[in-house]
Write a protein that holds these residues in place. Sequence first.
Motif, PDB file in Angstrom:
ATOM      1  N   MET A 182      14.128   1.705   6.532  1.00 42.64           N
ATOM      2  CA  MET A 182      13.045   1.111   5.752  1.00 42.64           C
ATOM      3  C   MET A 182      12.024   2.167   5.341  1.00 42.64           C
ATOM      4  O   MET A 182      11.500   2.144   4.218  1.00 42.64           O
ATOM      5  CB  MET A 182      12.374  -0.006   6.557  1.00 42.64           C
ATOM      6  N   ILE A 183      11.740   3.096   6.233  1.00 41.99           N
ATOM      7  CA  ILE A 183      10.802   4.173   5.901  1.00 41.99           C
ATOM      8  C   ILE A 183      11.380   5.044   4.790  1.00 41.99           C
ATOM      9  O   ILE A 183      10.677   5.429   3.844  1.00 41.99           O
ATOM     10  CB  ILE A 183      10.482   5.009   7.153  1.00 41.99           C
ATOM     11  N   GLU A 184      12.663   5.335   4.886  1.00 38.58           N
ATOM     12  CA  GLU A 184      13.303   6.175   3.870  1.00 38.58           C
ATOM     13  C   GLU A 184      13.246   5.501   2.501  1.00 38.58           C
ATOM     14  O   GLU A 184      12.923   6.142   1.489  1.00 38.58           O
ATOM     15  CB  GLU A 184      14.752   6.444   4.280  1.00 38.58           C
ATOM     16  N   ARG A 185      13.539   4.211   2.460  1.00 41.12           N
ATOM     17  CA  ARG A 185      13.523   3.498   1.182  1.00 41.12           C
ATOM     18  C   ARG A 185      12.120   3.366   0.618  1.00 41.12           C
ATOM     19  O   ARG A 185      11.941   3.206  -0.589  1.00 41.12           O
ATOM     20  CB  ARG A 185      14.140   2.113   1.353  1.00 41.12           C
ATOM     21  N   ALA A 186      11.120   3.409   1.487  1.00 41.93           N
ATOM     22  CA  ALA A 186       9.735   3.277   1.026  1.00 41.93           C
ATOM     23  C   ALA A 186       9.148   4.603   0.562  1.00 41.93           C
ATOM     24  O   ALA A 186       7.981   4.655   0.176  1.00 41.93           O
ATOM     25  CB  ALA A 186       8.873   2.696   2.144  1.00 41.93           C
ATOM     26  N   GLY A 187       9.943   5.662   0.606  1.00 44.77           N
ATOM     27  CA  GLY A 187       9.459   6.963   0.153  1.00 44.77           C
ATOM     28  C   GLY A 187       9.363   7.992   1.251  1.00 44.77           C
ATOM     29  O   GLY A 187       8.687   9.019   1.087  1.00 44.77           O
ATOM     30  N   GLY A 188      10.043   7.742   2.360  1.00 43.76           N
ATOM     31  CA  GLY A 188       9.982   8.676   3.476  1.00 43.76           C
ATOM     32  C   GLY A 188      10.520  10.053   3.156  1.00 43.76           C
ATOM     33  O   GLY A 188      10.143  11.042   3.797  1.00 43.76           O
ATOM     34  N   ARG A 195       9.753  11.890   0.834  1.00 45.18           N
ATOM     35  CA  ARG A 195       8.687  12.755   0.310  1.00 45.18           C
ATOM     36  C   ARG A 195       7.728  13.226   1.397  1.00 45.18           C
ATOM     37  O   ARG A 195       6.800  13.988   1.118  1.00 45.18           O
ATOM     38  CB  ARG A 195       7.900  11.998  -0.764  1.00 45.18           C
ATOM     39  N   LEU A 196       7.935  12.772   2.628  1.00 39.85           N
ATOM     40  CA  LEU A 196       7.029  13.141   3.711  1.00 39.85           C
ATOM     41  C   LEU A 196       7.283  14.573   4.161  1.00 39.85           C
ATOM     42  O   LEU A 196       8.397  15.093   4.061  1.00 39.85           O
ATOM     43  CB  LEU A 196       7.215  12.191   4.897  1.00 39.85           C
ATOM     44  N   SER A 197       6.252  15.186   4.703  1.00 42.36           N
ATOM     45  CA  SER A 197       6.404  16.538   5.237  1.00 42.36           C
ATOM     46  C   SER A 197       7.247  16.494   6.505  1.00 42.36           C
ATOM     47  O   SER A 197       7.386  15.447   7.152  1.00 42.36           O
ATOM     48  CB  SER A 197       5.036  17.132   5.556  1.00 42.36           C
ATOM     49  N   ALA A 198       7.777  17.646   6.875  1.00 43.09           N
ATOM     50  CA  ALA A 198       8.599  17.722   8.086  1.00 43.09           C
ATOM     51  C   ALA A 198       7.784  17.342   9.315  1.00 43.09           C
ATOM     52  O   ALA A 198       8.280  16.667  10.230  1.00 43.09           O
ATOM     53  CB  ALA A 198       9.173  19.130   8.232  1.00 43.09           C
ATOM     54  N   ALA A 199       6.520  17.755   9.343  1.00 40.09           N
ATOM     55  CA  ALA A 199       5.671  17.439  10.494  1.00 40.09           C
ATOM     56  C   ALA A 199       5.427  15.937  10.599  1.00 40.09           C
ATOM     57  O   ALA A 199       5.440  15.366  11.697  1.00 40.09           O
ATOM     58  CB  ALA A 199       4.343  18.180  10.375  1.00 40.09           C
ATOM     59  N   ARG A 200       5.211  15.300   9.446  1.00 35.25           N
ATOM     60  CA  ARG A 200       4.973  13.854   9.449  1.00 35.25           C
ATOM     61  C   ARG A 200       6.229  13.103   9.885  1.00 35.25           C
ATOM     62  O   ARG A 200       6.156  12.148  10.663  1.00 35.25           O
ATOM     63  CB  ARG A 200       4.557  13.415   8.045  1.00 35.25           C
ATOM     64  N   ARG A 201       7.372  13.531   9.403  1.00 33.74           N
ATOM     65  CA  ARG A 201       8.624  12.887   9.792  1.00 33.74           C
ATOM     66  C   ARG A 201       8.867  13.041  11.291  1.00 33.74           C
ATOM     67  O   ARG A 201       9.322  12.109  11.963  1.00 33.74           O
ATOM     68  CB  ARG A 201       9.787  13.481   8.991  1.00 33.74           C
ATOM     69  N   ALA A 233       0.861  -1.183   0.000  1.00 35.32           N
ATOM     70  CA  ALA A 233       0.000   0.000   0.000  1.00 35.32           C
ATOM     71  C   ALA A 233       0.895   1.229   0.000  1.00 35.32           C
ATOM     72  O   ALA A 233       2.092   1.141   0.308  1.00 35.32           O
ATOM     73  CB  ALA A 233      -0.913  -0.002   1.232  1.00 35.32           C
ATOM     74  N   PRO A 234       0.355   2.402  -0.344  1.00 35.00           N
ATOM     75  CA  PRO A 234       1.164   3.630  -0.291  1.00 35.00           C
ATOM     76  C   PRO A 234       1.781   3.819   1.088  1.00 35.00           C
ATOM     77  O   PRO A 234       1.204   3.430   2.107  1.00 35.00           O
ATOM     78  CB  PRO A 234       0.144   4.728  -0.612  1.00 35.00           C
ATOM     79  N   ILE A 235       2.952   4.439   1.113  1.00 34.47           N
ATOM     80  CA  ILE A 235       3.690   4.582   2.360  1.00 34.47           C
ATOM     81  C   ILE A 235       2.880   5.330   3.413  1.00 34.47           C
ATOM     82  O   ILE A 235       2.933   4.994   4.606  1.00 34.47           O
ATOM     83  CB  ILE A 235       5.054   5.282   2.114  1.00 34.47           C
ATOM     84  N   GLU A 236       2.099   6.333   3.018  1.00 34.27           N
ATOM     85  CA  GLU A 236       1.301   7.078   3.995  1.00 34.27           C
ATOM     86  C   GLU A 236       0.301   6.167   4.698  1.00 34.27           C
ATOM     87  O   GLU A 236       0.106   6.256   5.910  1.00 34.27           O
ATOM     88  CB  GLU A 236       0.573   8.240   3.311  1.00 34.27           C
ATOM     89  N   GLN A 237      -0.336   5.291   3.934  1.00 33.06           N
ATOM     90  CA  GLN A 237      -1.302   4.363   4.521  1.00 33.06           C
ATOM     91  C   GLN A 237      -0.612   3.401   5.484  1.00 33.06           C
ATOM     92  O   GLN A 237      -1.120   3.127   6.581  1.00 33.06           O
ATOM     93  CB  GLN A 237      -2.007   3.585   3.413  1.00 33.06           C
ATOM     94  N   ARG A 238       0.538   2.911   5.095  1.00 29.07           N
ATOM     95  CA  ARG A 238       1.257   1.983   5.965  1.00 29.07           C
ATOM     96  C   ARG A 238       1.782   2.683   7.214  1.00 29.07           C
ATOM     97  O   ARG A 238       1.829   2.089   8.296  1.00 29.07           O
ATOM     98  CB  ARG A 238       2.398   1.318   5.191  1.00 29.07           C
ATOM     99  N   LEU A 239       2.168   3.941   7.076  1.00 33.30           N
ATOM    100  CA  LEU A 239       2.652   4.674   8.246  1.00 33.30           C
ATOM    101  C   LEU A 239       1.529   4.931   9.246  1.00 33.30           C
ATOM    102  O   LEU A 239       1.768   4.967  10.460  1.00 33.30           O
ATOM    103  CB  LEU A 239       3.297   5.988   7.815  1.00 33.30           C
TER     104      LEU A 239
END
Length: 366
Positions: free
Chosen positions: A218-224, A226-232, A162-168
């Motif tokens: 793992m988060i970085e490789r999955a597209g981390g 592209r996450l916003s600073a707040a999400r990170r 699933a998209p990284i946001e959904q998995r996070l």
Amino acid sequence: MKRKLRGLPFMLACVSSVLLPAEALAQRRGARRVSPRPRVSLETVNARFNQITDAYLSGYYAFNPSEATALGLHEYDAQLESRSPEAVAQEVRRLRAALSALLRIWDGALSADARLDYQVLVSHAQAQLLELETVRMWQRDPNIYNRLAASSIDNILKRNYAPIEQRLDALLAREREITRLLNEARTNLDNPPRIYTEMAIAQVRGSREYFSRVVPQMIERAGGGRLSAARRAQIETSNESVIAALGSFGDWLERDLLPRSAGSFAIGAENYRRKLLYEEMVDTPLAHLLANGERELRRTQEQMRSLAEEIAPGRGITYALRQLASEHPTADGLVGDARADLLRIRAFVRTQNVLTPPPSENLIVA
């Protein structure tokens, strides 16, 4: 139903193509069969079995959501196991009710495939009851809780389902529950075997390393990236809380539980016999299994002595094993050597036409 049923952990690898008669199966299980009502159609019996099976699997995966995620059932991704006494008691009641319903099914009316599923479900329910009520590893093995904490997150991150946001979102939901799970461990654990506690202490250190180093990678490789600073920041804060909770749990294991860990790891002959019967459908007497095992041990030891003589003539098995153990990569060269080994394995598989690896599936050693 079939897809989920075949994911059960105690699914028989080799179920005999000759089914046990219904009466023999009931006798083997020690259960009293209830005769079916007259003139019940085969369709009705099969439909009832399917209904019981679906309800059983839904309940099982609700009690074991990390396992569901590992099997690709993602409706449970935001949940984390509970092993509180209340949750265990509720699961025992559910298993007993399901087993009672299964034993009221006239399995002679089921299709051939369904009869196999029936045997698996009955055995699985009995194995779960044996574990939760009698063996009770949830009160004896501290590493169960550490393992659940790590695997629940690993199963979300290691597959791109699933998209990284959904998995996070699922990751954060589970991480919020890890402290609660570790507190349940503190309540439940009572006089475990010392070796279990010692192993858990070592494993908790590894889990802290996993959350501090591997999870961010793992988060970085999955597209981390592209996450916003707040999400990170949200993810980092959550991860740090898990690391702290595991650190506290490890300290408790070492200072509190270890000094009072004097239990036995043996579960007893009768419990072992029942585990073999329920989990593997093996009814060979234990004395025969022991004799077979000892015979195989002697054969293996003789082979080891022969090989040791080739490796280190006149020095014995222990010396040969130490010599083999000394031949390993350096710490700095481990990743590079593993990467090179993987390339050699991949080349062998391709050149020997063992199989054609999918282009999109490529293991990365890092």
